[in-house]
Design a protein around this motif. Sequence first.
Motif, PDB file in Angstrom:
ATOM      1  N   GLN A  54      -4.360  -3.045  -4.211  1.00 16.74           N
ATOM      2  CA  GLN A  54      -4.433  -1.609  -4.479  1.00 16.74           C
ATOM      3  C   GLN A  54      -4.180  -1.361  -5.959  1.00 16.74           C
ATOM      4  O   GLN A  54      -3.171  -1.800  -6.516  1.00 16.74           O
ATOM      5  N   SER A  93      -4.255   2.967   6.010  1.00 18.77           N
ATOM      6  CA  SER A  93      -5.076   2.886   4.796  1.00 18.77           C
ATOM      7  C   SER A  93      -6.516   3.281   5.043  1.00 18.77           C
ATOM      8  O   SER A  93      -7.276   3.509   4.090  1.00 18.77           O
ATOM      9  N   TRP A 106       0.839  -1.200   0.000  1.00 11.95           N
ATOM     10  CA  TRP A 106       0.000   0.000   0.000  1.00 11.95           C
ATOM     11  C   TRP A 106       0.869   1.243   0.000  1.00 11.95           C
ATOM     12  O   TRP A 106       1.866   1.331   0.733  1.00 11.95           O
TER      13      TRP A 106
END
Length: 398
Positions: A362, A341, A290
């Motif tokens: 992602q 996140s 991420w």
Amino acid sequence: MDMNKTPEPARRRLLSAVPAVLIGFLGLFAFSACDQSAIFFAISQEPALREPQIVGSPTNIVTWHDGTSDSVYVANRAAVHKYNAGGWDKLPHPGGAIWSLAATSTGLYILTSGNVKKYDTGTRTWKTVPNNSPYKTTHTIYADSASSRLFAGAGDGTNTASSKDYAILYLNNSGELDPLDAGGDRVHILTGAALDGSGNHYLSTAGSGIFRIAEADLTSLPLTPVTDGAGISYGNIKGIIFKSLGGLPNDLLIAVKRSGSVLLYNGTEFVEKCKLDANNYESTGSLAFWLSPGTSGNPTLLLAGIQGSKSSLDQINTNGYREIRLDNWAVHAPGKDSPTSAPNADKYNSSLGKHPITHLFQIPASIDPKMTVFASTINQGLWSYRDHGDGELIWNAE
């Protein structure tokens, strides 16, 4: 008690105790009120949950270039869905239930009814991939999108308690499946594939650890197991993922065990860096790097699915995922540290945090500048972290 008949010293002690008792009662009431306020606040944070448009238990999520553009793909049992420009379309149905997806640099593949099929962009049809091995029943398929190789976990249908029929197959240069390694207790069900920056394939299994083989050695048998310092197999690996940071050994090659141990490859062996949860929650095998949307560079977090419940159907906030900081390997729940996140911990806990997650992904900024994160759940459809029309970023059914 008749206070008029109580001896004077005792009466004075009793009366002096009344304020303390009253203060204690009021304090308890205030504490209870504060506790209730926290509960009511958490309830107020619960989002209005949507009905998923991609229902059931979706597959893994992959990117693939179809000759025109890069797009994101996911499937449920009934259809393959393509995401581009913020919306979903369906690809032609391949026939049969769809169990898994895999994307290489040259093809999009599905696993259906024990067979592997490849998408033909010219005819918009799915064509069965020939299987040259004795292992005709395919259980799993995996690929690294940077590689042209597809790997499959398969069996010959004779598996018993005393005789293992598992095999790992690979896609040869003719577009057919050939055996890579098989038999005995050496090979178990394939659970993941990753390609490092030096052309080495790493294959994870649910029972026989991690294998490594160079692209140039794909016809060689047997596979080389990657072992720990004591020469013992890592055992039950649920998933593996690779991210290039500019060259080994600084790249990130990470595997996760069913027990929740997160392992990092140091160029020689995998070493444990952390556990997903102090309560020994198990890993679902879902892993995703991420990076904060709108930024560029190397990922800052590893997202990893956990399962704290004993049943895949339980909806309690010990499911969902954990965030691992890649600078210090600290583990926290979404919203409990920075970076994160999903900043609102209460909204996360009351939505996605209740569900076991089988896959996380992602979207690259080249496909979606918002870099939306998707999650496949067990029986609760596909979810995403984005604005679903209510003006805020939250986890909700896609």
